[in-house]
Scaffold this motif. Structure first.
Motif, PDB file in Angstrom:
ATOM      1  N   ASN A 219       0.872  -1.331   0.161  1.00 24.88           N
ATOM      2  CA  ASN A 219      -0.023   0.115   0.005  1.00 24.88           C
ATOM      3  C   ASN A 219       0.886   1.335  -0.131  1.00 24.88           C
ATOM      4  N   ARG A 220       0.301   2.276  -0.392  1.00 27.55           N
ATOM      5  CA  ARG A 220       0.823   3.570  -0.672  1.00 27.55           C
ATOM      6  C   ARG A 220       0.446   4.203   0.529  1.00 27.55           C
ATOM      7  N   ARG A 221       1.083   5.498   0.758  1.00 32.12           N
ATOM      8  CA  ARG A 221       0.557   6.180   2.129  1.00 32.12           C
ATOM      9  C   ARG A 221      -0.863   6.908   2.032  1.00 32.12           C
TER      10      ARG A 221
ATOM     11  N   ASP B 230      -5.002   5.773  -2.991  1.00 32.85           N
ATOM     12  CA  ASP B 230      -4.172   5.193  -4.281  1.00 32.85           C
ATOM     13  C   ASP B 230      -4.252   3.590  -4.176  1.00 32.85           C
TER      14      ASP B 230
ATOM     15  N   ASP C  32       0.847  -1.034  -4.953  1.00 30.80           N
ATOM     16  CA  ASP C  32       1.948  -1.155  -5.968  1.00 30.80           C
ATOM     17  C   ASP C  32       2.132  -2.747  -5.794  1.00 30.80           C
TER      18      ASP C  32
END
Length: 119
Positions: free
Chosen positions: A35-37, A41, A44
């Motif tokens: 996971n992104r912050r 989003d 990835d």
């Protein structure tokens, strides 16, 4: 000096795909969603390649949704497309260290098991 080091923590996107070779080698392939912050989003996705004893441990304990930490090196698999003849490639993380951090069902957040590949 050169350095190729990748460290990731995420959830397995699938059950491990394990292959045993006549030579006695074993390889385990699995995808990892990180996971992104921002929660808005998309995660990835990374392809992981794990060899040896660490691969056998991953095959036994990692399942889709398992929280794992990995460290290793970035490499690129390269091949020629059979249909078009075009050169293709994809990034792969060659895992040297695997940390089993738990799964969605695990209740002990302090339980960590670490496994390192021996070269």
């Amino acid at each position: 000096m050169s350095l190729n080091l990748v460290s990731l923590v995420g959830r397995a996107g699938m059950d491990p795909d394990v292959k045993y070779f006549e030579s006695g080698s074993v390889v385990c392939n699995v995808t990892l969603a990180v996971n992104r912050r921002s929660r808005d989003d998309q995660p990835d996705w990374f392809s992981l390649e794990i060899w040896g004893k660490t691969a056998e441990i991953a095959a036994s304990y990692v399942r889709k949704g398992s929280l794992i930490g990995v460290s290793g090196a970035l490499k690129f698999d390269r091949w020629q497309d059979r249909n078009t003849g075009a050169n293709r490639s994809r990034p792969v993380i060659r895992v040297d260290r695997l940390d089993l951090l738990g799964s969605k069902r695990d209740s002990d957040p302090n339980a960590v098991n670490t496994y390192e590949d021996e070269f």
